[in-house]
Design an enzyme around this catalytic site. Structure first.
Site, PDB file in Angstrom:
ATOM      1  N   ALA A 205       3.257   6.345   0.173  1.00 46.48           N
ATOM      2  CA  ALA A 205       4.308   6.095   1.159  1.00 46.48           C
ATOM      3  C   ALA A 205       5.133   4.864   0.797  1.00 46.48           C
ATOM      4  O   ALA A 205       6.373   4.901   0.797  1.00 46.48           O
ATOM      5  CB  ALA A 205       3.670   5.919   2.545  1.00 46.48           C
TER       6      ALA A 205
ATOM      7  N   LYS B 279      -1.878  -4.826   0.060  1.00 46.98           N
ATOM      8  CA  LYS B 279      -2.355  -5.851   1.001  1.00 46.98           C
ATOM      9  C   LYS B 279      -3.857  -5.690   1.178  1.00 46.98           C
ATOM     10  O   LYS B 279      -4.299  -4.700   1.754  1.00 46.98           O
ATOM     11  CB  LYS B 279      -1.656  -5.663   2.349  1.00 46.98           C
ATOM     12  CG  LYS B 279      -0.142  -5.855   2.267  1.00 46.98           C
ATOM     13  CD  LYS B 279       0.563  -5.555   3.566  1.00 46.98           C
ATOM     14  CE  LYS B 279       2.063  -5.735   3.406  1.00 46.98           C
ATOM     15  NZ  LYS B 279       2.821  -5.361   4.584  1.00 46.98           N
TER      16      LYS B 279
ATOM     17  N   GLY C 223       4.960  -8.586   3.525  1.00 46.66           N
ATOM     18  CA  GLY C 223       5.659  -8.941   4.767  1.00 46.66           C
ATOM     19  C   GLY C 223       5.843  -7.707   5.636  1.00 46.66           C
ATOM     20  O   GLY C 223       5.412  -6.608   5.286  1.00 46.66           O
TER      21      GLY C 223
ATOM     22  N   ALA D  57       6.736   1.667   5.671  1.00 46.59           N
ATOM     23  CA  ALA D  57       7.386   2.502   4.650  1.00 46.59           C
ATOM     24  C   ALA D  57       8.515   3.333   5.268  1.00 46.59           C
ATOM     25  O   ALA D  57       9.611   3.416   4.701  1.00 46.59           O
ATOM     26  CB  ALA D  57       6.342   3.405   3.999  1.00 46.59           C
TER      27      ALA D  57
ATOM     28  N   LYS E 276      -4.083  -9.879   8.055  1.00 43.05           N
ATOM     29  CA  LYS E 276      -3.439  -9.310   9.249  1.00 43.05           C
ATOM     30  C   LYS E 276      -3.923  -7.881   9.509  1.00 43.05           C
ATOM     31  O   LYS E 276      -3.930  -7.418  10.647  1.00 43.05           O
ATOM     32  CB  LYS E 276      -1.915  -9.402   9.152  1.00 43.05           C
ATOM     33  CG  LYS E 276      -1.248  -8.575   8.039  1.00 43.05           C
ATOM     34  CD  LYS E 276      -0.942  -7.145   8.422  1.00 43.05           C
ATOM     35  CE  LYS E 276      -0.467  -6.325   7.236  1.00 43.05           C
ATOM     36  NZ  LYS E 276      -0.252  -4.919   7.526  1.00 43.05           N
TER      37      LYS E 276
ATOM     38  N   ARG F 222      -1.309   2.096  10.318  1.00 43.95           N
ATOM     39  CA  ARG F 222      -2.543   2.867  10.146  1.00 43.95           C
ATOM     40  C   ARG F 222      -3.761   2.016  10.504  1.00 43.95           C
ATOM     41  O   ARG F 222      -4.738   2.517  11.061  1.00 43.95           O
ATOM     42  CB  ARG F 222      -2.649   3.373   8.700  1.00 43.95           C
ATOM     43  CG  ARG F 222      -1.511   4.297   8.333  1.00 43.95           C
ATOM     44  CD  ARG F 222      -1.334   4.458   6.859  1.00 43.95           C
ATOM     45  NE  ARG F 222      -0.961   3.202   6.214  1.00 43.95           N
ATOM     46  CZ  ARG F 222      -0.593   3.091   4.959  1.00 43.95           C
ATOM     47  NH1 ARG F 222      -0.551   4.159   4.193  1.00 43.95           N
ATOM     48  NH2 ARG F 222      -0.266   1.927   4.456  1.00 43.95           N
ATOM     49  N   ASN F 223      -3.706   0.712  10.200  1.00 44.13           N
ATOM     50  CA  ASN F 223      -4.824  -0.163  10.566  1.00 44.13           C
ATOM     51  C   ASN F 223      -4.967  -0.235  12.079  1.00 44.13           C
ATOM     52  O   ASN F 223      -6.068  -0.155  12.623  1.00 44.13           O
ATOM     53  CB  ASN F 223      -4.605  -1.562   9.979  1.00 44.13           C
ATOM     54  CG  ASN F 223      -4.851  -1.577   8.488  1.00 44.13           C
ATOM     55  OD1 ASN F 223      -5.987  -1.621   8.030  1.00 44.13           O
ATOM     56  ND2 ASN F 223      -3.783  -1.512   7.702  1.00 44.13           N
TER      57      ASN F 223
HETATM   58  N1  LIG Z   1       2.775   2.450   4.045  1.00 44.45           N
HETATM   59  C1  LIG Z   1       3.298   1.306   4.469  1.00 44.45           C
HETATM   60  O1  LIG Z   1       4.004   1.269   5.498  1.00 44.45           O
HETATM   61  C2  LIG Z   1       3.076   0.037   3.699  1.00 44.45           C
HETATM   62  C3  LIG Z   1       2.082  -0.064   2.748  1.00 44.45           C
HETATM   63  N2  LIG Z   1       1.881  -1.259   2.103  1.00 44.45           N
HETATM   64  C4  LIG Z   1       0.789  -1.395   1.158  1.00 44.45           C
HETATM   65  O2  LIG Z   1       1.024  -0.571   0.023  1.00 44.45           O
HETATM   66  C5  LIG Z   1      -0.229  -0.190  -0.552  1.00 44.45           C
HETATM   67  C6  LIG Z   1      -0.185   1.303  -0.783  1.00 44.45           C
HETATM   68  O3  LIG Z   1      -0.078   1.900   0.497  1.00 44.45           O
HETATM   69  P1  LIG Z   1       0.604   3.299   0.735  1.00 44.45           P
HETATM   70  O4  LIG Z   1       1.627   3.600  -0.281  1.00 44.45           O
HETATM   71  O5  LIG Z   1       1.013   3.339   2.136  1.00 44.45           O
HETATM   72  O6  LIG Z   1      -0.653   4.266   0.525  1.00 44.45           O
HETATM   73  P2  LIG Z   1      -0.691   5.830   0.350  1.00 44.45           P
HETATM   74  O7  LIG Z   1      -2.047   6.235   0.773  1.00 44.45           O
HETATM   75  O8  LIG Z   1       0.478   6.472   1.002  1.00 44.45           O
HETATM   76  O9  LIG Z   1      -0.506   6.041  -1.222  1.00 44.45           O
HETATM   77  C7  LIG Z   1      -1.336   5.468  -2.180  1.00 44.45           C
HETATM   78  C8  LIG Z   1      -0.908   6.033  -3.528  1.00 44.45           C
HETATM   79  O10 LIG Z   1      -1.652   5.383  -4.554  1.00 44.45           O
HETATM   80  C9  LIG Z   1      -1.995   6.362  -5.518  1.00 44.45           C
HETATM   81  N3  LIG Z   1      -3.178   5.912  -6.243  1.00 44.45           N
HETATM   82  C10 LIG Z   1      -4.408   5.698  -5.758  1.00 44.45           C
HETATM   83  N4  LIG Z   1      -5.227   5.301  -6.747  1.00 44.45           N
HETATM   84  C11 LIG Z   1      -4.484   5.230  -7.865  1.00 44.45           C
HETATM   85  C12 LIG Z   1      -4.779   4.875  -9.205  1.00 44.45           C
HETATM   86  N5  LIG Z   1      -5.998   4.487  -9.592  1.00 44.45           N
HETATM   87  N6  LIG Z   1      -3.784   4.945 -10.102  1.00 44.45           N
HETATM   88  C13 LIG Z   1      -2.556   5.322  -9.731  1.00 44.45           C
HETATM   89  N7  LIG Z   1      -2.217   5.666  -8.469  1.00 44.45           N
HETATM   90  C14 LIG Z   1      -3.185   5.620  -7.555  1.00 44.45           C
HETATM   91  C15 LIG Z   1      -2.263   7.614  -4.706  1.00 44.45           C
HETATM   92  O11 LIG Z   1      -2.168   8.782  -5.515  1.00 44.45           O
HETATM   93  C16 LIG Z   1      -1.162   7.538  -3.662  1.00 44.45           C
HETATM   94  O12 LIG Z   1       0.012   8.161  -4.122  1.00 44.45           O
HETATM   95  C17 LIG Z   1      -1.311  -0.626   0.448  1.00 44.45           C
HETATM   96  O13 LIG Z   1      -1.940  -1.798  -0.004  1.00 44.45           O
HETATM   97  C18 LIG Z   1      -0.541  -0.932   1.713  1.00 44.45           C
HETATM   98  O14 LIG Z   1      -1.134  -1.957   2.493  1.00 44.45           O
HETATM   99  C19 LIG Z   1       2.656  -2.340   2.330  1.00 44.45           C
HETATM  100  C20 LIG Z   1       3.665  -2.288   3.246  1.00 44.45           C
HETATM  101  C21 LIG Z   1       3.947  -1.091   3.999  1.00 44.45           C
HETATM  102  O1  LIG Z   2       1.620  -3.413   6.063  1.00 47.38           O
HETATM  103  C1  LIG Z   2       2.241  -2.659   6.763  1.00 47.38           C
HETATM  104  C2  LIG Z   2       3.472  -3.044   7.453  1.00 47.38           C
HETATM  105  O2  LIG Z   2       3.950  -4.271   7.031  1.00 47.38           O
HETATM  106  C3  LIG Z   2       1.737  -1.284   6.970  1.00 47.38           C
HETATM  107  O3  LIG Z   2       0.652  -1.342   7.799  1.00 47.38           O
HETATM  108  P1  LIG Z   2      -0.476  -0.226   7.746  1.00 47.38           P
HETATM  109  O4  LIG Z   2      -1.070  -0.228   6.375  1.00 47.38           O
HETATM  110  O5  LIG Z   2      -1.449  -0.643   8.809  1.00 47.38           O
HETATM  111  O6  LIG Z   2       0.180   1.088   8.070  1.00 47.38           O
END
Ligand SMILES: NC(=O)C1=CN([C@@H]2O[C@H](COP(=O)(O)OP(=O)(O)OC[C@H]3O[C@@H](n4cnc5c(N)ncnc54)[C@H](O)[C@@H]3O)[C@@H](O)[C@H]2O)C=CC1
Ligand SMILES: O=C(CO)COP(=O)(O)O
Length: 319
Positions: free
Chosen positions: A10, A101, A129, A133, A184, A248-249
């Protein structure tokens, strides 16, 4: 400065869309070839970010050699970062901007720490911050913290990552930035649990405030600057994540409070991070009662009523 996003979940997808809207070419790398082909053809990430069409300047690939840009934004979950860096030697020695994070369970290192540990020749940074997504992908405005040791490089990176909707602030305090974003999430689980169990908005405000005190205690013990925690990466993201069911948290916490199951395929960074932080806090003799309660709730060792009693019956102290 050419930019690629490594990890097409995402957040990685949202960052690619947001940066590409300014017209710059952005490569989005997914490890799975079928998934990459599907996104490249369909111009949408149906699985993680449905409903937002990719700008023309986004290219999706599973070929890492065609994703090796000047700047690589790493958008994989915290507990997968080491596997990514270990299994993808092509990333070695580059400018790597962590966008995740959390704190790694086994080593108790944050994203910048894991990059340094896996790849001593890399130049690590972190972008963090308040930024859901879905908001970023829709072009809604927000402001983020970019933390990097080298301020000259930081200024170029700050420019490269700024868009009309994304304002980037810069700091050299990588420890503070990574801890704010990690801790957080633990507090968001606590707040979700309180709301889910119908303990009320006042309880949430108390948890956020005392949670922030825990964040500051841990961060200062590890050498972070208090101002960093008071900024976007700490207080800013704490406010967002503890008050929105887009998080999600927070939603995971809600399900704990309601005694409901939660889909284990959803990324909930605060769960493993709570355990990692608790271990570190115990080792360093830092008092983190809300983190302790979150670990107990997730492990099923504490019920909500017991967690509440545990927090409220602590010896009186000065604020
Ligand atoms: N979704 C959000 O709103 C936000 C997410 N984040 C941070 O971004 C990070 C990722 O979160 P999301 O994208 O939301 O998670 P997600 O669950 O949507 O996607 C994670 C992605 O990582 C890939 N992945 C997992 N293991 C892998 C590996 N070993 N090699 C390559 N790709 C791999 C998966 O295939 C998947 O596409 C987290 O730490 C989250 O806290 C930060 C700000 C906002
Ligand atoms: O870090 C985030 C917003 O800044 C996203 O939070 P979640 O991983 O809890 O969905």
């Amino acid at each position: 400065m050419s930019i690629s996003i490594i990890g097409a979940g995402a957040f990685g997808t949202a960052l690619a869309i947001s940066l590409a809207r300014t017209g710059v070419p952005v490569t989005l790398w997914a490890r799975d070839a079928d998934q990459a082909n599907d996104m490249q053809t369909r111009r949408e990430n149906i699985a993680r970010l449905p409903g937002v069409t990719f700008p023309n300047s986004v290219t999706v690939t599973s070929d890492i050699s065609s994703a090796l840009a000047d700047t690589l934004l790493l958008a994989v979950p915290m507990q997968k970062m080491r596997a990514l860096l270990t299994n993808t030697p092509e990333l070695n020695g580059r400018l790597l901007v962590a966008c995740c994070k959390g704190v790694e369970l086994d080593t108790q290192l944050g994203p910048v720490g894991v990059i340094r540990d896996c790849d001593p020749l890399a130049t690590p940074a972190i972008l963090t911050g308040p930024s859901f997504a879905a908001d970023i992908a829709r072009g809604l405005p927000t402001a983020l913290t970019l933390a990097i040791d080298d301020d000259t490089l930081g200024q170029s990176l700050q420019q490269a990552l700024t868009t009309p909707n994304l304002r980037i602030y810069r700091t050299r305090d990588t420890i503070g930035a990574e801890l704010g974003g990690a801790l957080k999430n633990v507090m968001a689980i606590a707040c979700g649990a309180a709301i889910g169990a119908k303990l009320g908005e006042s309880a949430r405000a108390a948890l956020m405030t005392r949670g922030y005190a825990e964040m500051q205690r841990m961060a200062q013990a590890l050498g972070a600057q208090p101002d960093t925690l008071a900024g976007l990466s700490g207080f800013g993201d704490l406010t967002l994540t503890c008050t929105s069911d887009q998080s999600r948290n927070y939603r995971f916490g809600l399900s704990l409070g309601r005694g409901e199951a939660f889909d284990p395929s959803i990324t909930v960074e605060g769960a493993a991070t709570a355990r990692a932080v608790r271990a570190r806090a115990k080792h360093m003799h830092i008092d983190m009662p809300i983190t302790d309660a979150v670990v107990g709730l997730i492990a099923g060792k504490l019920q909500i009523a017991q967690a509440m009693e545990m927090l409220l019956s602590r010896p009186p102290k000065e604020e």
